[in-house]
Every structure is written in structure tokens, then in C-alpha cells.
Design a protein around this motif. Structure first.
Motif, PDB file in Angstrom:
ATOM      1  N   LEU A 141       0.827  -1.204   0.000  1.00 47.61           N
ATOM      2  CA  LEU A 141       0.000   0.000   0.000  1.00 47.61           C
ATOM      3  C   LEU A 141       0.863   1.257   0.000  1.00 47.61           C
ATOM      4  O   LEU A 141       0.613   2.191  -0.763  1.00 47.61           O
ATOM      5  CB  LEU A 141      -0.934  -0.005   1.210  1.00 47.61           C
ATOM      6  N   CYS A 142       1.895   1.282   0.823  1.00 45.80           N
ATOM      7  CA  CYS A 142       2.799   2.435   0.873  1.00 45.80           C
ATOM      8  C   CYS A 142       3.504   2.634  -0.461  1.00 45.80           C
ATOM      9  O   CYS A 142       3.678   3.770  -0.922  1.00 45.80           O
ATOM     10  CB  CYS A 142       3.819   2.272   1.999  1.00 45.80           C
ATOM     11  N   HIS A 143       3.894   1.548  -1.079  1.00 45.36           N
ATOM     12  CA  HIS A 143       4.545   1.630  -2.387  1.00 45.36           C
ATOM     13  C   HIS A 143       3.566   2.185  -3.429  1.00 45.36           C
ATOM     14  O   HIS A 143       3.934   3.032  -4.253  1.00 45.36           O
ATOM     15  CB  HIS A 143       5.074   0.262  -2.805  1.00 45.36           C
ATOM     16  N   ARG A 144       2.324   1.738  -3.385  1.00 44.82           N
ATOM     17  CA  ARG A 144       1.311   2.217  -4.324  1.00 44.82           C
ATOM     18  C   ARG A 144       1.077   3.720  -4.156  1.00 44.82           C
ATOM     19  O   ARG A 144       1.007   4.469  -5.124  1.00 44.82           O
ATOM     20  CB  ARG A 144       0.011   1.453  -4.099  1.00 44.82           C
ATOM     21  N   ILE A 145       0.963   4.170  -2.922  1.00 43.16           N
ATOM     22  CA  ILE A 145       0.755   5.597  -2.653  1.00 43.16           C
ATOM     23  C   ILE A 145       1.982   6.396  -3.092  1.00 43.16           C
ATOM     24  O   ILE A 145       1.873   7.479  -3.662  1.00 43.16           O
ATOM     25  CB  ILE A 145       0.453   5.837  -1.161  1.00 43.16           C
ATOM     26  N   SER A 159       8.267   9.806  -1.513  1.00 41.50           N
ATOM     27  CA  SER A 159       9.029   8.683  -0.979  1.00 41.50           C
ATOM     28  C   SER A 159       8.102   7.707  -0.256  1.00 41.50           C
ATOM     29  O   SER A 159       7.004   8.075   0.175  1.00 41.50           O
ATOM     30  CB  SER A 159      10.107   9.176  -0.005  1.00 41.50           C
ATOM     31  N   VAL A 160       8.561   6.485  -0.110  1.00 39.43           N
ATOM     32  CA  VAL A 160       7.793   5.483   0.625  1.00 39.43           C
ATOM     33  C   VAL A 160       7.633   5.918   2.081  1.00 39.43           C
ATOM     34  O   VAL A 160       6.579   5.708   2.695  1.00 39.43           O
ATOM     35  CB  VAL A 160       8.468   4.098   0.523  1.00 39.43           C
ATOM     36  N   GLU A 161       8.658   6.554   2.627  1.00 45.42           N
ATOM     37  CA  GLU A 161       8.583   7.034   4.005  1.00 45.42           C
ATOM     38  C   GLU A 161       7.494   8.097   4.164  1.00 45.42           C
ATOM     39  O   GLU A 161       6.718   8.074   5.115  1.00 45.42           O
ATOM     40  CB  GLU A 161       9.931   7.603   4.462  1.00 45.42           C
ATOM     41  N   ALA A 162       7.414   9.028   3.205  1.00 47.70           N
ATOM     42  CA  ALA A 162       6.382  10.065   3.256  1.00 47.70           C
ATOM     43  C   ALA A 162       4.992   9.443   3.117  1.00 47.70           C
ATOM     44  O   ALA A 162       4.056   9.838   3.811  1.00 47.70           O
ATOM     45  CB  ALA A 162       6.616  11.104   2.164  1.00 47.70           C
ATOM     46  N   ALA A 163       4.882   8.459   2.245  1.00 48.86           N
ATOM     47  CA  ALA A 163       3.596   7.772   2.078  1.00 48.86           C
ATOM     48  C   ALA A 163       3.207   7.043   3.363  1.00 48.86           C
ATOM     49  O   ALA A 163       2.044   7.058   3.765  1.00 48.86           O
ATOM     50  CB  ALA A 163       3.675   6.791   0.917  1.00 48.86           C
TER      51      ALA A 163
END
Length: 106
Positions: A79-83, A90-94
Motif C-alpha cells: 500500500l505504501c509503495h502504491r501511494i 518517498s515510501v517514508e512520506a507515504a
């Protein structure tokens, strides 16, 4: 801090506004409060809540799982990667934004 300055300048309160940052999340791990505020505001600006919610809903539409996803789980990572891809962040921001919106749990 910008919100405090704007409120003091344009607000109608008689006493100066004070930011009670200790009551905001996640203060237990915040090292630099100004950096956290900048990250929070940037995430909200780059990933508006309505668009993020629609993206998450579309992600879960044909899945058996339902939000919230546990942080660190394969579902949460996907989910984080998709966002991250959808909003070009970045994945961290997501991850932070999804946590703020209640789609990820500890």
C-alpha cells in the motif's frame, strides 16, 4: 510555527495563540519539532486527504483485507509503495501520511 504567526496576525482571539505541540502525535519520537511540522504539512500538501482516500479505496477494492494494515506487513508495504508511486513521494512520506489518515496501525 507559521500557523501560530498567521493566527496571531489575523485571528480574533484577545490573547496570543499558543501551539500545544505536546498534545499532537507522534511527539514521543520527534527529535526536531520544526522538521516534523514541515514533513506533516508537506505530506498534506502533496497527498491531499480526499485523493489519498480514493487511492487507498481503489487499492483495497478487490482484496480480502481491509484497512487498517499493520505497519511492516506485506499489505502495508504494498500500500505504501502504491501511494508512493501515485503521488510521486518517498515510501517514508507515504507511510507517514497513511498513518496520519488511519490506514496503518502499529
Amino acid at each position: 510555527m507559521l500557523h501560530t504567526w498567521l493566527y496571531d496576525k489575523y485571528g480574533t482571539a484577545r490573547a496570543p495563540h499558543r501551539c500545544y505541540w505536546q498534545s499532537l502525535l507522534p511527539t514521543e519520537r520527534v527529535v526536531d519539532w520544526f522538521e516534523w511540522q514541515a514533513g506533516y504539512a508537506s505530506g498534506a500538501l502533496l497527498m491531499p486527504e480526499s485523493f489519498a482516500r480514493r487511492t487507498v479505496e481503489a487499492y483495497f477494492q478487490h482484496r480480502f483485507e481491509r484497512p487498517p494494515a499493520a505497519k511492516g506487513s506485506p499489505e502495508a508495504s504494498a500500500l505504501c509503495h502504491r501511494i508512493s508511486l501515485a503521488f510521486d513521494v518517498s515510501v517514508e512520506a507515504a507511510t507517514v501520511r497513511l498513518s496520519q489518515l488511519g490506514y496503518l496501525t502499529e
